[in-house]
Motif scaffolding. Sequence first.
Motif, mmCIF file in Angstrom:
data_model
loop_
_atom_site.group_PDB
_atom_site.id
_atom_site.type_symbol
_atom_site.label_atom_id
_atom_site.label_comp_id
_atom_site.label_asym_id
_atom_site.label_seq_id
_atom_site.Cartn_x
_atom_site.Cartn_y
_atom_site.Cartn_z
ATOM 1 N N THR A 131 11.613 -21.963 3.837
ATOM 2 C CA THR A 131 11.318 -21.019 2.759
ATOM 3 C C THR A 131 12.552 -20.190 2.464
ATOM 4 O OG1 THR A 131 10.517 -19.343 4.307
ATOM 5 C CG2 THR A 131 8.857 -20.819 3.367
ATOM 6 N N GLY A 132 12.682 -19.805 1.209
ATOM 7 C CA GLY A 132 13.796 -18.957 0.810
ATOM 8 C C GLY A 132 13.318 -17.894 -0.150
ATOM 9 N N GLU A 133 14.043 -16.782 -0.188
ATOM 10 C CA GLU A 133 13.706 -15.721 -1.132
ATOM 11 C C GLU A 133 14.977 -15.152 -1.736
ATOM 12 O OE1 GLU A 133 12.841 -11.612 0.792
ATOM 13 O OE2 GLU A 133 11.871 -13.118 2.064
ATOM 14 N N PRO A 134 14.910 -14.763 -3.017
ATOM 15 C CA PRO A 134 16.104 -14.188 -3.643
ATOM 16 C C PRO A 134 16.400 -12.816 -3.055
ATOM 17 C CG PRO A 134 14.243 -14.058 -5.142
ATOM 18 C CD PRO A 134 13.782 -14.825 -3.937
ATOM 19 N N ILE A 135 17.667 -12.585 -2.720
ATOM 20 C CA ILE A 135 18.055 -11.293 -2.141
ATOM 21 C C ILE A 135 19.038 -10.538 -3.025
ATOM 22 C CG2 ILE A 135 17.565 -11.939 0.243
ATOM 23 C CD1 ILE A 135 20.603 -12.439 0.578
ATOM 24 N N TYR B 68 19.942 -16.735 -2.649
ATOM 25 C CA TYR B 68 18.752 -16.886 -1.807
ATOM 26 C C TYR B 68 19.115 -16.822 -0.333
ATOM 27 C CZ TYR B 68 15.508 -18.164 -5.496
ATOM 28 O OH TYR B 68 14.692 -18.129 -6.581
ATOM 29 N N GLN B 69 18.199 -16.254 0.454
ATOM 30 C CA GLN B 69 18.330 -16.300 1.908
ATOM 31 C C GLN B 69 17.168 -17.138 2.429
ATOM 32 O OE1 GLN B 69 18.375 -12.587 4.080
ATOM 33 N NE2 GLN B 69 19.351 -13.607 5.802
ATOM 34 N N TRP B 70 17.502 -18.111 3.249
ATOM 35 C CA TRP B 70 16.511 -19.017 3.802
ATOM 36 C C TRP B 70 15.955 -18.479 5.117
ATOM 37 C CZ3 TRP B 70 14.752 -23.229 1.240
ATOM 38 C CH2 TRP B 70 15.474 -23.613 0.107
ATOM 39 N N ASN B 71 14.837 -19.030 5.539
ATOM 40 C CA ASN B 71 14.177 -18.604 6.774
ATOM 41 C C ASN B 71 15.072 -18.768 7.997
ATOM 42 O OD1 ASN B 71 13.627 -21.527 6.237
ATOM 43 N ND2 ASN B 71 12.772 -21.407 8.296
ATOM 44 N N ASN B 72 16.045 -19.673 7.933
ATOM 45 C CA ASN B 72 16.922 -19.888 9.087
ATOM 46 C C ASN B 72 18.189 -19.032 9.041
ATOM 47 O OD1 ASN B 72 18.424 -21.106 7.099
ATOM 48 N ND2 ASN B 72 18.510 -23.117 8.069
ATOM 49 N N GLY B 73 18.287 -18.135 8.011
ATOM 50 C CA GLY B 73 19.425 -17.234 7.906
ATOM 51 C C GLY B 73 20.507 -17.702 6.940
ATOM 52 N N ASP B 74 20.464 -18.963 6.520
ATOM 53 C CA ASP B 74 21.449 -19.458 5.552
ATOM 54 C C ASP B 74 21.291 -18.730 4.222
ATOM 55 O OD1 ASP B 74 22.321 -21.327 7.386
ATOM 56 O OD2 ASP B 74 21.317 -23.032 6.430
ATOM 57 N N VAL B 75 22.388 -18.561 3.497
ATOM 58 C CA VAL B 75 22.344 -18.028 2.132
ATOM 59 C C VAL B 75 22.928 -19.086 1.199
ATOM 60 C CG1 VAL B 75 22.399 -15.578 2.736
ATOM 61 C CG2 VAL B 75 24.534 -16.817 2.420
ATOM 62 N N GLN B 76 22.375 -19.127 -0.024
ATOM 63 C CA GLN B 76 22.779 -20.146 -0.969
ATOM 64 C C GLN B 76 22.579 -19.635 -2.389
ATOM 65 O OE1 GLN B 76 20.217 -23.557 -0.877
ATOM 66 N NE2 GLN B 76 21.718 -24.867 -1.865
ATOM 67 N N PRO B 77 23.602 -19.797 -3.255
ATOM 68 C CA PRO B 77 23.413 -19.410 -4.652
ATOM 69 C C PRO B 77 22.581 -20.451 -5.398
ATOM 70 C CG PRO B 77 25.621 -20.272 -4.345
ATOM 71 C CD PRO B 77 24.966 -20.244 -2.989
ATOM 72 N N ALA B 78 21.766 -19.980 -6.319
ATOM 73 C CA ALA B 78 21.011 -20.849 -7.217
ATOM 74 C C ALA B 78 21.430 -20.468 -8.632
ATOM 75 C CB ALA B 78 19.509 -20.661 -7.017
ATOM 76 N N TRP B 79 22.225 -21.316 -9.251
ATOM 77 C CA TRP B 79 22.792 -21.048 -10.568
ATOM 78 C C TRP B 79 21.827 -21.498 -11.652
ATOM 79 C CZ3 TRP B 79 27.010 -18.206 -10.038
ATOM 80 C CH2 TRP B 79 27.753 -18.317 -8.861
ATOM 81 N N TYR C 120 27.789 -9.717 -7.145
ATOM 82 C CA TYR C 120 26.450 -9.775 -6.578
ATOM 83 C C TYR C 120 25.848 -8.383 -6.611
ATOM 84 C CZ TYR C 120 27.834 -14.374 -5.029
ATOM 85 O OH TYR C 120 28.260 -15.677 -5.009
ATOM 86 N N GLU C 121 24.610 -8.303 -7.084
ATOM 87 C CA GLU C 121 23.914 -7.022 -7.183
ATOM 88 C C GLU C 121 22.606 -7.119 -6.405
ATOM 89 O OE1 GLU C 121 21.560 -5.652 -10.839
ATOM 90 O OE2 GLU C 121 23.471 -4.595 -10.995
ATOM 91 N N PRO C 122 22.439 -6.296 -5.364
ATOM 92 C CA PRO C 122 21.195 -6.357 -4.580
ATOM 93 C C PRO C 122 20.005 -5.868 -5.388
ATOM 94 C CG PRO C 122 22.670 -4.660 -3.710
ATOM 95 C CD PRO C 122 23.381 -5.318 -4.855
ATOM 96 N N PHE C 123 18.838 -6.393 -5.047
ATOM 97 C CA PHE C 123 17.601 -5.895 -5.623
ATOM 98 C C PHE C 123 17.340 -4.507 -5.064
ATOM 99 C CE2 PHE C 123 16.732 -10.503 -5.788
ATOM 100 C CZ PHE C 123 16.507 -10.619 -7.148
#
Length: 79
Positions: free
Chosen positions: A8-12, A28-39, A49-52
């Motif tokens: 699972t991932g959620e936008p951060i 996005y930050q995934w449940n395993n701690g990885d981060v990945q951009p979704a363009w 990058y602007e935090p919510f």
Amino acid sequence: MNTKPRLTGEPIMRILCKTSENLVGYLYQWNNGDVQPAWFDRAMANVRYEPFIQAPEQNPVDPNTPRTRQQDLTHLEKA
């Protein structure tokens, strides 16, 4: 390299173009701690990058009372 699966991932953060200020994706930050951009379209280099902004979970005056959001916008109406 992370060996845990990405389930699972959620936008951060929002990804904004530095020149136009347009929203171009989410980080996005995934449940395993990885981060990945979704363009939205294509990857870009000139971004920021602007935090919510998160609302506090508790009322700062009394932590046992849930915080309520102000929904009354009548002060914006014309007289």
